[in-house]
Design a protein around this motif. Structure first.
Motif, PDB file in Angstrom:
ATOM      1  N   UNK A  11      -7.789  -1.485   0.856  1.00  0.00           N
ATOM      2  CA  UNK A  11      -7.099  -2.648   0.320  1.00  0.00           C
ATOM      3  C   UNK A  11      -5.936  -2.231  -0.571  1.00  0.00           C
ATOM      4  N   UNK A  12      -4.881  -3.060  -0.549  1.00  0.00           N
ATOM      5  CA  UNK A  12      -3.746  -2.815  -1.432  1.00  0.00           C
ATOM      6  C   UNK A  12      -3.189  -4.141  -1.924  1.00  0.00           C
ATOM      7  N   UNK A  13      -2.466  -4.055  -3.030  1.00  0.00           N
ATOM      8  CA  UNK A  13      -1.792  -5.211  -3.603  1.00  0.00           C
ATOM      9  C   UNK A  13      -0.392  -4.762  -3.974  1.00  0.00           C
ATOM     10  N   UNK A  14       0.600  -5.315  -3.311  1.00  0.00           N
ATOM     11  CA  UNK A  14       2.002  -4.952  -3.542  1.00  0.00           C
ATOM     12  C   UNK A  14       2.220  -3.447  -3.482  1.00  0.00           C
ATOM     13  N   UNK A  15       1.569  -2.807  -2.536  1.00  0.00           N
ATOM     14  CA  UNK A  15       1.733  -1.372  -2.344  1.00  0.00           C
ATOM     15  C   UNK A  15       0.826  -0.499  -3.189  1.00  0.00           C
ATOM     16  N   UNK A  16       0.108  -1.084  -4.126  1.00  0.00           N
ATOM     17  CA  UNK A  16      -0.805  -0.310  -4.974  1.00  0.00           C
ATOM     18  C   UNK A  16      -2.213  -0.362  -4.393  1.00  0.00           C
ATOM     19  N   UNK A  45      -2.247 -12.404  -2.516  1.00  0.00           N
ATOM     20  CA  UNK A  45      -1.997 -11.859  -1.186  1.00  0.00           C
ATOM     21  C   UNK A  45      -2.283 -10.368  -1.236  1.00  0.00           C
ATOM     22  N   UNK A  46      -3.230  -9.907  -0.414  1.00  0.00           N
ATOM     23  CA  UNK A  46      -3.592  -8.491  -0.387  1.00  0.00           C
ATOM     24  C   UNK A  46      -3.329  -7.913   0.992  1.00  0.00           C
ATOM     25  N   UNK A  58      -3.978 -10.825   3.844  1.00  0.00           N
ATOM     26  CA  UNK A  58      -4.969 -11.882   3.659  1.00  0.00           C
ATOM     27  C   UNK A  58      -4.792 -12.492   2.279  1.00  0.00           C
ATOM     28  N   UNK A  59      -5.187 -13.740   2.164  1.00  0.00           N
ATOM     29  CA  UNK A  59      -5.144 -14.437   0.886  1.00  0.00           C
ATOM     30  C   UNK A  59      -6.569 -14.575   0.364  1.00  0.00           C
ATOM     31  N   UNK A  60      -6.758 -14.305  -0.917  1.00  0.00           N
ATOM     32  CA  UNK A  60      -8.070 -14.456  -1.545  1.00  0.00           C
ATOM     33  C   UNK A  60      -8.352 -15.956  -1.670  1.00  0.00           C
ATOM     34  N   UNK A  78     -11.797 -13.750   1.869  1.00  0.00           N
ATOM     35  CA  UNK A  78     -10.377 -13.718   2.207  1.00  0.00           C
ATOM     36  C   UNK A  78     -10.124 -14.441   3.519  1.00  0.00           C
ATOM     37  N   UNK A  79      -8.930 -14.974   3.640  1.00  0.00           N
ATOM     38  CA  UNK A  79      -8.480 -15.624   4.864  1.00  0.00           C
ATOM     39  C   UNK A  79      -7.280 -14.820   5.367  1.00  0.00           C
ATOM     40  N   UNK A  80      -7.468 -14.080   6.483  1.00  0.00           N
ATOM     41  CA  UNK A  80      -6.396 -13.211   6.973  1.00  0.00           C
ATOM     42  C   UNK A  80      -5.293 -13.979   7.690  1.00  0.00           C
ATOM     43  N   UNK A  81      -4.083 -13.399   7.663  1.00  0.00           N
ATOM     44  CA  UNK A  81      -2.971 -13.914   8.448  1.00  0.00           C
ATOM     45  C   UNK A  81      -3.108 -13.275   9.826  1.00  0.00           C
TER      46      UNK A  81
END
Length: 117
Positions: A11-16, A45-46, A58-60, A78-81
């Motif tokens: 998992x990542x968040x904004x590249x982290x 958004x992760x 995906x959105x939490x 989570x709900x994935x795109x």
């Protein structure tokens, strides 16, 4: 390939990086549960990276924090795109549970377009 009930993802968040080899369980056609002790806030958004090289976002949608005595592990729903065919195929191959049931349908609008709940 038969549906699997759990997978491990990064998992990542904004590249982290948020975590490596996070367990993805309770996979449904449009949602899944990520087991982790520090879930992100609802609406975040992760990024999800799979062992197969598939990348998706995906959105939490919901979180479950760690509570003493709880049998459910902490984590987030989570709900994935699934707009990309590769991501959609990967997710659906692992969907082992039926789609979630909605609580109640939205009531119809009146002549002026208002909905009364």
């Amino acid at each position: 390939m038969p549906p699997m009930s759990e997978s491990f993802v990064d998992l990542s968040y904004r590249g982290l990086a948020l975590g490596k080899r996070i367990k993805l369980t309770q996979v449904r056609p449009t949602s899944g549960y990520l087991e982790m002790p520090t879930p992100m806030p609802v609406g975040t958004l992760i990024g999800i990276a799979t062992d197969d090289g598939v990348q998706l976002e995906a959105i939490v949608a919901e979180i479950h924090e760690q509570v003493g005595g709880s049998e459910r592990p902490p984590g987030m729903l989570v709900r994935p795109d699934l707009g990309v065919a590769v991501a959609d195929a990967w997710w659906r191959a692992r969907a082992a549970l039926p789609a979630e049931k909605t609580e109640k349908p939205t009531p119809p609008a009146d002549e002026s377009g208002k909905v009364i709940v």
